[in-house]
Design a protein around this motif. Structure first.
Motif, PDB file in Angstrom:
ATOM      1  N   ALA A 171      -0.240  -7.464  -7.991  1.00  8.55           N
ATOM      2  CA  ALA A 171      -0.109  -8.104  -6.682  1.00  8.55           C
ATOM      3  C   ALA A 171      -0.781  -9.467  -6.661  1.00  8.55           C
ATOM      4  O   ALA A 171      -0.263 -10.419  -6.063  1.00  8.55           O
ATOM      5  N   LYS A 172      -1.927  -9.571  -7.296  1.00  7.44           N
ATOM      6  CA  LYS A 172      -2.652 -10.850  -7.314  1.00  7.44           C
ATOM      7  C   LYS A 172      -1.851 -11.911  -8.052  1.00  7.44           C
ATOM      8  O   LYS A 172      -1.802 -13.075  -7.639  1.00  7.44           O
ATOM      9  N   ALA A 185       4.256 -11.405   7.244  1.00  7.88           N
ATOM     10  CA  ALA A 185       3.825 -10.004   7.236  1.00  7.88           C
ATOM     11  C   ALA A 185       4.457  -9.324   6.029  1.00  7.88           C
ATOM     12  O   ALA A 185       5.527  -9.733   5.557  1.00  7.88           O
ATOM     13  N   ILE A 186       3.789  -8.275   5.530  1.00  2.00           N
ATOM     14  CA  ILE A 186       4.299  -7.557   4.365  1.00  2.00           C
ATOM     15  C   ILE A 186       4.074  -6.064   4.552  1.00  2.00           C
ATOM     16  O   ILE A 186       3.046  -5.645   5.092  1.00  2.00           O
ATOM     17  N   PHE A 187       5.074  -5.273   4.130  1.00  2.00           N
ATOM     18  CA  PHE A 187       5.018  -3.813   4.270  1.00  2.00           C
ATOM     19  C   PHE A 187       5.187  -3.161   2.897  1.00  2.00           C
ATOM     20  O   PHE A 187       5.989  -3.607   2.073  1.00  2.00           O
ATOM     21  N   GLY A 188       4.436  -2.089   2.673  1.00  2.00           N
ATOM     22  CA  GLY A 188       4.553  -1.337   1.433  1.00  2.00           C
ATOM     23  C   GLY A 188       4.430   0.147   1.715  1.00  2.00           C
ATOM     24  O   GLY A 188       3.779   0.561   2.684  1.00  2.00           O
ATOM     25  N   LEU A 189       5.050   0.961   0.863  1.00  5.75           N
ATOM     26  CA  LEU A 189       4.985   2.415   1.049  1.00  5.75           C
ATOM     27  C   LEU A 189       4.630   3.101  -0.256  1.00  5.75           C
ATOM     28  O   LEU A 189       4.685   2.508  -1.340  1.00  5.75           O
ATOM     29  N   TYR A 327     -10.156  -4.076  -7.213  1.00  8.05           N
ATOM     30  CA  TYR A 327      -9.208  -4.002  -6.101  1.00  8.05           C
ATOM     31  C   TYR A 327      -9.977  -4.016  -4.790  1.00  8.05           C
ATOM     32  O   TYR A 327     -10.886  -3.208  -4.608  1.00  8.05           O
ATOM     33  N   PRO A 328      -9.632  -4.890  -3.846  1.00  9.31           N
ATOM     34  CA  PRO A 328     -10.267  -4.841  -2.523  1.00  9.31           C
ATOM     35  C   PRO A 328      -9.830  -3.572  -1.778  1.00  9.31           C
ATOM     36  O   PRO A 328      -8.898  -2.869  -2.184  1.00  9.31           O
ATOM     37  N   ALA A 329     -10.506  -3.285  -0.675  1.00 10.01           N
ATOM     38  CA  ALA A 329     -10.091  -2.176   0.180  1.00 10.01           C
ATOM     39  C   ALA A 329      -8.736  -2.496   0.822  1.00 10.01           C
ATOM     40  O   ALA A 329      -8.430  -3.649   1.122  1.00 10.01           O
ATOM     41  N   ALA A 362      -7.019   3.860  -4.337  1.00  8.01           N
ATOM     42  CA  ALA A 362      -7.010   2.394  -4.294  1.00  8.01           C
ATOM     43  C   ALA A 362      -5.600   1.884  -4.545  1.00  8.01           C
ATOM     44  O   ALA A 362      -4.797   2.557  -5.199  1.00  8.01           O
ATOM     45  N   GLU A 363      -5.312   0.700  -4.047  1.00  6.97           N
ATOM     46  CA  GLU A 363      -3.982   0.096  -4.132  1.00  6.97           C
ATOM     47  C   GLU A 363      -4.102  -1.415  -4.228  1.00  6.97           C
ATOM     48  O   GLU A 363      -4.840  -2.025  -3.458  1.00  6.97           O
ATOM     49  N   ASP A 364      -3.378  -2.016  -5.166  1.00  5.12           N
ATOM     50  CA  ASP A 364      -3.479  -3.478  -5.239  1.00  5.12           C
ATOM     51  C   ASP A 364      -2.651  -4.170  -4.157  1.00  5.12           C
ATOM     52  O   ASP A 364      -2.662  -5.397  -4.046  1.00  5.12           O
ATOM     53  N   PHE A 365      -1.975  -3.402  -3.295  1.00  5.08           N
ATOM     54  CA  PHE A 365      -1.377  -3.963  -2.089  1.00  5.08           C
ATOM     55  C   PHE A 365      -2.445  -4.691  -1.269  1.00  5.08           C
ATOM     56  O   PHE A 365      -2.146  -5.597  -0.490  1.00  5.08           O
ATOM     57  N   SER A 366      -3.692  -4.299  -1.468  1.00  7.33           N
ATOM     58  CA  SER A 366      -4.816  -4.903  -0.744  1.00  7.33           C
ATOM     59  C   SER A 366      -4.950  -6.394  -1.016  1.00  7.33           C
ATOM     60  O   SER A 366      -5.446  -7.138  -0.161  1.00  7.33           O
ATOM     61  N   PHE A 367      -4.511  -6.853  -2.184  1.00  5.76           N
ATOM     62  CA  PHE A 367      -4.564  -8.292  -2.464  1.00  5.76           C
ATOM     63  C   PHE A 367      -3.678  -9.070  -1.489  1.00  5.76           C
ATOM     64  O   PHE A 367      -4.040 -10.157  -1.038  1.00  5.76           O
ATOM     65  N   TYR A 368      -2.500  -8.511  -1.179  1.00 10.33           N
ATOM     66  CA  TYR A 368      -1.634  -9.164  -0.196  1.00 10.33           C
ATOM     67  C   TYR A 368      -2.326  -9.230   1.159  1.00 10.33           C
ATOM     68  O   TYR A 368      -2.272 -10.240   1.859  1.00 10.33           O
ATOM     69  N   GLN A 369      -2.978  -8.132   1.526  1.00  4.72           N
ATOM     70  CA  GLN A 369      -3.589  -8.041   2.852  1.00  4.72           C
ATOM     71  C   GLN A 369      -4.763  -8.995   3.039  1.00  4.72           C
ATOM     72  O   GLN A 369      -5.161  -9.251   4.172  1.00  4.72           O
ATOM     73  N   GLU A 370      -5.307  -9.500   1.941  1.00  4.96           N
ATOM     74  CA  GLU A 370      -6.392 -10.470   2.073  1.00  4.96           C
ATOM     75  C   GLU A 370      -5.899 -11.820   2.587  1.00  4.96           C
ATOM     76  O   GLU A 370      -6.677 -12.589   3.148  1.00  4.96           O
ATOM     77  N   VAL A 371      -4.604 -12.101   2.419  1.00  8.62           N
ATOM     78  CA  VAL A 371      -4.075 -13.413   2.825  1.00  8.62           C
ATOM     79  C   VAL A 371      -2.886 -13.321   3.775  1.00  8.62           C
ATOM     80  O   VAL A 371      -2.497 -14.317   4.379  1.00  8.62           O
TER      81      VAL A 371
END
Length: 431
Positions: A171-172, A185-189, A327-329, A362-371
């Motif tokens: 993701a990063k 906005a971004i969505f993941g499942l 990985y961030p939260a 943990a999920e690297d989707f969190s990288f998207y959520q940081e920005v």
């Protein structure tokens, strides 16, 4: 995050009457459940499942995705515009703002599949044991829905097929490529094998933990096991390190601040009667807050080095590297949570939209959520006949293919409804 993007989210929350009727979401699910569409998704998923690829090696998976996008007439990055080595980013709609993204991870795991079925992995030691083959298929299904109904799109949907979620931080790299600069906005499942079929689970705020890895080499002096006083025993030192690391959670962490330290690797020696020169240990640590996470990191190193010293050994500690980043939260945007519940309720029924407690995955989707304002959720796929489904990351994991139309329709509905409700005036200088 600029104020313009936040204004879009606030606008969504404030709208009472959806611009796209609930009936559209129902039609999306009906479309995805058609025999020809469902059969197509099953075929794509099985093709990917038979040829699993690890992080940043998903070249054949990427090729399959591009072939399917070509058939649908959907544009995407070409080979000259590399995204995270094997990533694919496609676009449906007007090409103009607003932009909303849907993400699917692509990589498999280094496991030998133990499920005996016709479409078992053909690659020894590799398997889709986390459902990413299903995630890719659902996003392709959503793409087919969106392309078929592109006349109702009031903006652009960005399709993110992302490599290397399993520890590689793909993701990063997707973010660093600049492919999502205009996304609002971004969505993941993620599929969930143990939750009831067709139910979705998520929450506002912190959903998953920040995660990191550590590896330590504890060095002593090898020798004969019968004369241990002539040696410096790294096995004893490493054993005390493992026990002491658990005290970081039980005796140093606030009991109301959930944290985890787990040593999952312990390698040393090769004979019953020989004290080895060194022992290697490794593990993971997790916390819900950045402050607690960084404190754990600092204390893990001090405990390992200190305990090794007590036992006359030396220790070197390495943490997550570029190939295995921290990985961030995973923190869901509050406004998108309200939005998600409304859309998911229309697609699946309000009783199938459930709140869940945060947990230490943990999920690297969190990288998207940081920005980017982002929202991540789980979709259950267990039926009543399967009383003890295998968990994620198990060699016995099985994906229930009946869930594919539901994930595809829900992702497509989230994108269409977001674009419909995100119509906003042109950006003014004061923003």
């Amino acid at each position: 995050m600029n104020l313009f993007k936040w204004a879009s989210i606030i606008l969504i929350i404030s709208l009472v009457k959806p611009a796209i009727s609930n009936g559209v979401s129902t039609k999306f699910l009906e479309f995805a459940k058609k025999d020809e569409i469902f059969s197509w998704m099953v075929g794509v998923r099985r093709k990917i499942h038979e040829n699993p690829e690890l992080g940043y090696q998903e070249f054949e998976t990427s090729k399959i995705i591009k072939q399917e996008l070509d058939k649908m007439g959907i544009t995407y990055n070409n080979d000259k515009h590399e995204i995270a080595v094997t990533g694919v980013v496609g676009f449906i709609g007007s090409g103009d703002p607003p932009f909303v993204a849907l993400r699917a991870d692509m990589d498999a795991l280094p496991l030998q599949e133990m499920v005996e079925w016709e479409h078992k992995s053909k690659v020894p030691g590799k398997m889709h044991a986390c459902g990413h083959d299903g995630h890719v298929t659902m996003l392709l299904g959503a793409a087919k829905i969106l392309k078929t109904h592109s006349h109702i799109l009031k903006g652009t949907v960005v399709l993110v097929f992302q490599p290397a979620e399993e520890g590689g931080g793909g993701a990063k790299q997707v973010l660093d490529s600049g492919s999502l600069e205009n996304v609002e906005a971004i969505f993941g499942l993620h599929v969930h094998p143990e939750q009831p079929f067709g139910q979705v689970f998520s929450r506002s705020g912190t959903l998953l933990a920040a995660s990191g890895f550590f590896e330590a080499i504890i060095t002593g002096k090898g020798g004969h096991a019968a004369i241990p006083h002539h040696s410096i025993d790294p096995v004893l030192a490493a054993s005390n390190v493992v026990v002491s690391l658990q005290h970081l959670v039980s005796r140093e962490a606030d009991p109301l601040d959930s944290q985890v330290v787990t040593v999952g690797m312990f390698h040393g020696g090769g004979a019953f009667n020989v004290i080895p020169d060194s022992v290697t240990i490794g593990g993971t640590f997790r916390a819900f807050s950045k402050e607690s996470f960084m404190q754990l990191r600092e204390r893990i190193e001090k405990v390992i080095v200190g305990q090794a010293s007590v036992h006359r050994c030396n220790a070197t500690v390495e943490f997550s590297s570029k190939n295995k980043p921290f990985y961030p939260a995973t923190i869901n945007h509050g406004g998108l949570h309200k939005f998600f519940k409304g859309v998911a309720g229309d697609v699946l029924g309000v009783n199938n939209v459930q709140e869940t407690a945060p947990f230490m995955g943990a999920e690297d989707f969190s990288f998207y959520q940081e920005v980017i304002p982002g929202y991540f959720y789980f979709i259950g796929m267990n039926n009543e006949k399967n009383e003890e489904p295998a968990s994620l990351h198990s060699p016995f994991f099985q994906l229930n293919e009946d869930i594919l139309p539901y994930g595809a329709a829900l992702q497509a509905s989230l994108a269409v409804r977001y674009l419909s409700q995100s119509q906003h005036p042109k950006k003014h200088d004061e923003l």
